[in-house]
Design an enzyme around this catalytic site. Structure first.
Site, short mmCIF file in Angstrom:
data_model
loop_
_atom_site.label_atom_id
_atom_site.label_comp_id
_atom_site.label_asym_id
_atom_site.label_seq_id
_atom_site.Cartn_x
_atom_site.Cartn_y
_atom_site.Cartn_z
CB THR A 97 124.30 62.13 67.51
OG1 THR A 97 125.02 63.32 67.59
CG2 THR A 97 125.22 61.23 67.12
CE LYS A 172 128.98 63.54 67.96
NZ LYS A 172 127.72 64.48 68.32
#
Length: 292
Positions: A97, A172
């Site tokens: 991420t 995300k």
């Protein structure tokens, strides 16, 4: 079966690489702490390498799952990074991420070397990685994604291409924004039940079957009630992710008032010494406030 490299053996990457090896792929791993890579190889039967570049040599596809933007730059594009060991026509898939900015930066660096880059951040926590039940949200060229999807399926519950480069990372961000509000709401509900003298487990048994039910409730309420916060996705990492969300929100003009507030609540948890507690530790902040 493919020859693959996996870079980064944290609580997510370690079992993910294991799933690839168990599925019959030829896996070489790299980890910044070499002893962990050696342990993985001894446990799973794959190989390990001293640098990302060496791990990537000869690989058809390279996966990474590291910590942040700078970590990705290091394992991907530095002098000893994977791109310098990859052949033209191969594929790089990043599960970290990170910001959409660094994703586009790495995609451009990969393109210069004839490598296709897919951003593929994951959700599902340590348990999802161990059980092969991750949600994977992807961005990048469609044909390359289809090649990667077949291999990622060994640790995926769902894998979906959302759009072009960066779309996976932006998705995300949506995931983390939603989680932040959910965990705070759940923390407030459980703390409220405790202060009201109710049996928290009985409360959840009832409300989880109605509109209040969620994955966070069913998978975290018992450990939250017991004050156990060792599920792997640390508060420090959540603050990193929420910082990316808030910065991107400013860039695109999206208002994130609840996310900004919960980010500060996580800052309070860090001040309590909870940096490595998992994200459900927000309830401890409320307990501290209630006791003061």
């Amino acid at each position: 079966m493919a020859k693959v490299a996996f870079l980064g053996l944290g609580v997510m990457g370690y079992p993910m690489a294991g799933h690839l090896q168990a599925a019959g792929h030829e896996v070489t791993v790299y980890n910044r702490t070499a002893a962990k890579a050696e342990k993985w190889a001894a446990e799973h039967g794959g190989g390990h390498a001293a640098t990302p570049r060496e791990a990537a040599a000869g690989a058809e596809i390279v996966f990474s799952c590291v910590g942040n933007d700078d970590d990705l730059r290091e394992v991907c594009a530095s002098e000893n990074g994977a791109l310098h060991g990859m052949a033209e026509g191969t594929l790089y898939v990043d599960h970290t991420t990170v910001s959409a900015k660094v994703t586009r930066e790495m995609a451009a660096a990969a393109e210069e070397r004839g490598v296709t880059f897919i951003d593929a951040p994951i959700s599902g926590g340590q348990a999802g990685a161990e059980n092969g039940q991750l949600s994977i949200m992807c961005g990048g060229p469609e044909a390359a994604y289809e090649c990667a999807e077949a291999i990622m399926s060994v640790y995926a519950k769902i894998c979906r291409r959302i759009g072009d480069t960066g779309a996976g990372q932006t998705t995300k961000m949506c995931n983390q924004i939603a989680i932040a509000g959910l965990v705070q709401g759940l923390s407030e509900a459980l703390n409220f039940a405790e202060k009201a003298g109710l049996d928290g487990r009985a409360v959840v048994e009832v409300i989880s079957q109605g509109a209040a039910g969620s994955w966070q409730m069913m998978n975290r309420y018992e450990t939250m009630l017991d004050g156990k916060f060792d599920h792997g996705f640390a508060v420090d990492w959540m603050r990193k992710d929420l910082g990316i969300c808030l910065a991107t929100g400013d860039e695109i003009g999206a208002s994130l008032p609840v996310t900004a507030l919960v980010d500060q609540f996580y800052k309070d948890v860090q001040a309590m010494g909870g940096n490595r507690w998992d994200t459900s530790a927000l309830i401890e902040r409320l307990r501290k406030l209630s006791a003061s």
